[in-house]
Scaffold this motif. Structure first.
Motif, PDB file in Angstrom:
ATOM      1  N   TYR A   9      16.908  57.298  64.680  1.00  0.00           N
ATOM      2  CA  TYR A   9      16.622  56.183  63.485  1.00  0.00           C
ATOM      3  C   TYR A   9      15.265  55.721  63.839  1.00  0.00           C
ATOM      4  O   TYR A   9      15.110  55.141  64.734  1.00  0.00           O
ATOM      5  N   ARG A  10      14.548  55.804  62.601  1.00  0.00           N
ATOM      6  CA  ARG A  10      13.160  54.921  62.901  1.00  0.00           C
ATOM      7  C   ARG A  10      13.003  54.180  61.395  1.00  0.00           C
ATOM      8  O   ARG A  10      12.955  54.753  60.596  1.00  0.00           O
ATOM      9  N   ARG A  11      12.488  53.080  61.603  1.00  0.00           N
ATOM     10  CA  ARG A  11      12.237  52.158  60.215  1.00  0.00           C
ATOM     11  C   ARG A  11      10.960  51.509  60.475  1.00  0.00           C
ATOM     12  O   ARG A  11      10.543  50.812  61.465  1.00  0.00           O
ATOM     13  N   GLY A  12       9.779  51.481  59.340  1.00  0.00           N
ATOM     14  CA  GLY A  12       8.774  50.906  59.283  1.00  0.00           C
ATOM     15  C   GLY A  12       8.463  50.246  58.027  1.00  0.00           C
ATOM     16  O   GLY A  12       9.152  50.540  57.010  1.00  0.00           O
ATOM     17  N   LYS A  42      10.524  50.442  64.223  1.00  0.00           N
ATOM     18  CA  LYS A  42      11.429  50.178  64.952  1.00  0.00           C
ATOM     19  C   LYS A  42      12.190  51.430  65.255  1.00  0.00           C
ATOM     20  O   LYS A  42      12.256  52.509  64.459  1.00  0.00           O
ATOM     21  N   LEU A  43      12.768  51.580  66.386  1.00  0.00           N
ATOM     22  CA  LEU A  43      13.234  53.157  66.860  1.00  0.00           C
ATOM     23  C   LEU A  43      14.432  53.023  67.672  1.00  0.00           C
ATOM     24  O   LEU A  43      14.724  51.914  68.443  1.00  0.00           O
ATOM     25  N   ARG A  44      15.631  53.726  67.179  1.00  0.00           N
ATOM     26  CA  ARG A  44      16.666  53.869  68.141  1.00  0.00           C
ATOM     27  C   ARG A  44      16.689  55.554  68.328  1.00  0.00           C
ATOM     28  O   ARG A  44      16.756  56.188  67.251  1.00  0.00           O
ATOM     29  N   ASN A  45      16.900  55.796  69.662  1.00  0.00           N
ATOM     30  CA  ASN A  45      16.953  57.194  69.523  1.00  0.00           C
ATOM     31  C   ASN A  45      18.084  57.611  70.890  1.00  0.00           C
ATOM     32  O   ASN A  45      17.980  56.989  71.793  1.00  0.00           O
ATOM     33  N   LEU A  46      19.082  58.519  70.555  1.00  0.00           N
ATOM     34  CA  LEU A  46      19.821  58.977  71.376  1.00  0.00           C
ATOM     35  C   LEU A  46      19.862  60.543  71.780  1.00  0.00           C
ATOM     36  O   LEU A  46      19.762  61.301  70.798  1.00  0.00           O
TER      37      LEU A  46
END
Length: 757
Positions: free
Chosen positions: A321-324, A291-295
């Motif tokens: 923010y990244r989550r695995g 899962k990835l959110r990038n600004l």
């Protein structure tokens, strides 16, 4: 009286002699005016750019000169002119350059020159090619050059890297605008943190380049040239993809550029927001894609004090923010496995360029900084000690001088020299008391000089040397290494060029990106430590190439064959040491010599501006002279995760200015990948299948007004779903057992609105 008349006459004579004359004209392409084209005098950097109506004008003293007309995407024009006491009107008609034969590159010699004149082979991926393959980030855009291959190395955190000629990412020097500001943490996740809408072109030099760019350039250099503010424009784009038809990947970007009417100052802004859902390929509730959110936001600006003095300022910041693992929407403390990383990156740089009055000398001073702060969690089974903080701080400062000698032993010569200092601090602290904190401060002082000598009209010699003084708080002694470099360009004919060269490189004994990254193997955390007697690596690289370039009217063809041979003395390898103090340990030691050899081939063909096809492939061997143990239970002499054959393909058809069709392909051959016991009963070295990833996309552009267009695009990546099908399952899996394409079949649609396309 006669004396007064003589003096007055002389004054008028010298005034007339020194009086400048206007050169003006218009630059067109198919009878359409072309704005923002460089028109300047060769070897003097004196000239201007065309305005919005394609017109140019500047003054110059009487004499005979060579005018150069140059613009990205068009063939360069050189025309000899004689200036007398009357103004001249000279018009130019540009022709398209689909294959970029006349591209300007800086990675060969650290100074700007035409790619054909570079003694070192430089391959380029430009912004247009990145758009054609619908690449969102740097990671997706690096696969379309021979010898380059990107890979994902972890299902939990999405750790990715770029390999050049089979050597892993730590052997490649990644530069941003020729500056080594890419920090250690950015070597882990940074390839997905650089959006392609900020990139003008990616220049790749394969083979050791440390003699001019510093250490860690054993495999080669990747120089990311960011977009300059050239013309007023505004663009906003949005794209949404469905990964395997079920998980979304949404990206929004914007670009905005403002340039003054006199072209003396300008600024360009760029930004990207990406939101990707995590993806589970085998329904075991654990991610294969994080899962990835990038600004991301940044700008680049310039101010010309006059034609000889220029100040450039750039800034970039990214929050990711990244989550695995599993249970992605819950706290890591209630999961079976979680890798959660929140990173903030802030960086920027300032450069001042100065030319002497005769434009034969150039001075550049620069300073760059980048700071990365990462709050993270690596843990299993609700481990409260899995939290930690990792920081990476990099500064680079230097001075460079280039002197041009127009008559050097009946030839021309550029002498480039400089001093560069790089400071890097890596710190990592974890809640787990078994994990020893890391604080590493390194200072590297580099002094270099390089001679680029045009011996004959068809023969060029490039030779240089760089000395580096390396110090670290983790080692008792400083290290001083001198790295030489020599290359030769021989133009056998106007269409056939031969290049060959040798370079030496090194890597200092220190922690790198892969060392500060905690591995979670089959539910256990394990760390890397440095051997007490770890020595520096030293490499010797030999490279040679033949290139055939042919163009006639609209027809262009380029064929390239490049051979390479690199040997690495005392290479760093990782050997499992079992459990030490309750923690699984891998130790970085010096192994026996490693050898990488093979050849790259590339063919690019464009019969007309409407059609372009390029094919690239690599055939290689990579091995250690003696066997080692990368994992307990595995003994091999192979450099793992490196196929002997891999390649790429891109085909573009643009029947008119409105439609655009693209087919792309990435081939990954068979390779050996360690597979650690857990889900499987014992650790083995797996041979993976070969995989061919094919993509297709199309776009149509609609004219909204005289200045604004709307583009609708869509396509499919990995059409035939050539994706790994033997992932491990459950908490006992090996998340580093991952290979092949980064994502399964993905359908996407998008919109782009604005000017400048």
């Amino acid at each position: 009286m006669n004396l007064k008349v003589c003096v007055i006459t002389c004054l008028f004579f010298f005034a007339g002699f020194s009086q400048s004359v206007e050169i003006k004209g218009i630059v067109t392409q198919k009878n359409n005016p072309i704005p923002f084209v460089n028109v300047y005098v060769k070897s003097q950097n004196k000239g201007t750019m065309t305005d919005e109506n394609g017109q140019y004008s500047f003054n110059i003293q009487s004499g005979t000169y060579t005018l150069i007309v140059q613009s990205i995407g068009y063939k360069t024009i050189e025309r000899k002119v004689t200036v007398t006491d009357e103004s001249l009107t000279i018009n130019f008609n540009l022709e398209e350059d689909p294959l970029g034969l006349d591209q300007v590159v800086v990675s060969a010699t650290r100074t700007a020159l035409n790619r054909r004149e570079a003694p070192v082979l430089v391959t380029v991926t430009n912004a247009e090619s990145l758009q054609k393959v619908q690449a969102t980030t740097l990671f997706e855009g690096l696969n379309f050059q021979p010898g380059l291959r990107t890979e994902v190395n972890c299902q939990n955190c999405g750790f990715s890297q770029i390999r050049i000629n089979g050597l892993d990412g730590a052997y490649s020097q990644i530069l941003v605008n020729s500056r080594p500001v890419f920090g250690s943490l950015n070597g882990i996740y940074g390839l997905e943190q650089i959006p392609t809408n900020m990139i003008e072109q990616i220049e790749v030099t394969r083979g050791g380049g440390s003699a001019i760019f510093g250490s860690n350039a054993i495999a080669g250099t990747i120089n990311i040239i960011t977009k300059d503010p050239i013309e007023n424009l505004f663009q906003v784009a949005s794209k949404i993809g469905l990964i395997d038809g079920e998980r979304t990947d949404a990206v929004t970007t914007f670009n905005s550029t403002f340039v003054s009417d006199d072209l003396d100052k300008g600024i360009t802004f760029f930004g990207m927001y990406r939101n990707r859902e995590g993806y589970d390929a085998n329904d075991d509730s654990f991610t294969e894609i994080t899962k990835l959110r990038n600004l991301n936001f940044g700008f680049k600006s310039f101010y010309n004090f006059d034609f000889r003095r220029k100040l450039t300022l750039d800034f970039n910041t990214s929050h990711e923010y990244r989550r695995g693992g599993d249970l992605l929407d819950k706290s890591p403390l209630v999961t079976n496995i979680a890798e959660e990383i929140t990173s903030t990156i802030v960086g920027g740089g300032l450069t001042f360029d100065y030319f002497s009055e005769n434009y034969l000398q150039k001075f550049s001073t620069y300073g760059n900084m980048q700071h990365t702060h990462s709050d993270n969690y690596y843990g299993t089974n609700q481990d409260p000690n899995g939290f930690g903080v990792t920081k990476d701080f990099v500064t680079v400062a230097g001075v460079q001088h280039t002197a041009k000698f127009t008559d050097f032993f009946n030839g021309a010569m550029d002498l480039t020299s400089g001093v560069e200092h790089r400071f890097n601090r890596i710190t990592e602290r974890r809640e787990n008391p078994l994990v020893i904190p890391i604080t590493q401060n390194t200072n590297t002082l580099g002094i270099y000089t390089q001679l680029d000598w045009k011996v004959l009209e068809n023969l060029k010699l490039l030779t240089g040397v760089r000395g580096e003084l390396f110090t670290s708080n983790l080692t008792d002694e400083s290290l001083f290494i001198v790295n030489p470099r020599v290359s030769v360009l021989y133009n056998i004919t106007k269409t056939i060029s031969f290049r060959t060269g040798y370079s030496q490189g090194f890597r200092a004994p220190q922690f790198y990106s892969e060392d500060v990254h905690s591995e979670i193997i089959t539910g256990e955390v394990r760390r890397v430590r440095l051997s007490d007697d770890l020595k520096e690596e030293l490499s010797h690289s030999f490279i040679g190439s033949l290139e055939y370039s042919h163009q006639h009217e609209d027809h262009q063809l380029v064929l390239t064959l490049e051979g390479f041979y690199t040997t690495i003395n005392n290479p760093f390898v990782y050997e499992a040491r079992g459990e030490v103090g309750g923690l699984e340990i891998k130790e970085k030691i010096n192994g026996d010599n490693a050898i990488v050899n093979g050849f790259n081939v590339e063919a690019r063909y464009s019969p007309n501006p409407k059609f372009l096809i390029q094919l690239g492939g690599t055939f290689q061997n990579s091995y250690f002279e003696k066997s080692y143990a990368p994992e307990q239970g595995i003994v091999t002499n192979k450099i793992t995760r490196t196929p002997n054959v891999y390649g790429n393909m891109l085909c573009n058809y643009s029947p008119n200015e409105r439609w655009d069709f693209n087919v792309s392909g990435i081939y990954t051959g068979r390779m050996f990948v360690p597979h650690v016991a857990g889900f499987i009963p014992e650790t083995v070295l797996e041979e993976t299948p070969d995989l061919l990833e094919i993509g297709f996309n199309a776009s149509k552009t609609f004219a909204i007004s005289d200045n604004y267009n709307l583009e609708i695009n869509g396509g499919v990546k990995n059409i035939f779903n050539a994706y790994q099908d033997d992932f491990d399952k459950t908490i006992d899996r090996d998340p580093n057992y991952i290979y092949g394409p980064a994502q399964p079949r993905t359908i996407f649609v998008g919109l782009r609105f604005g000017s400048g396309f």
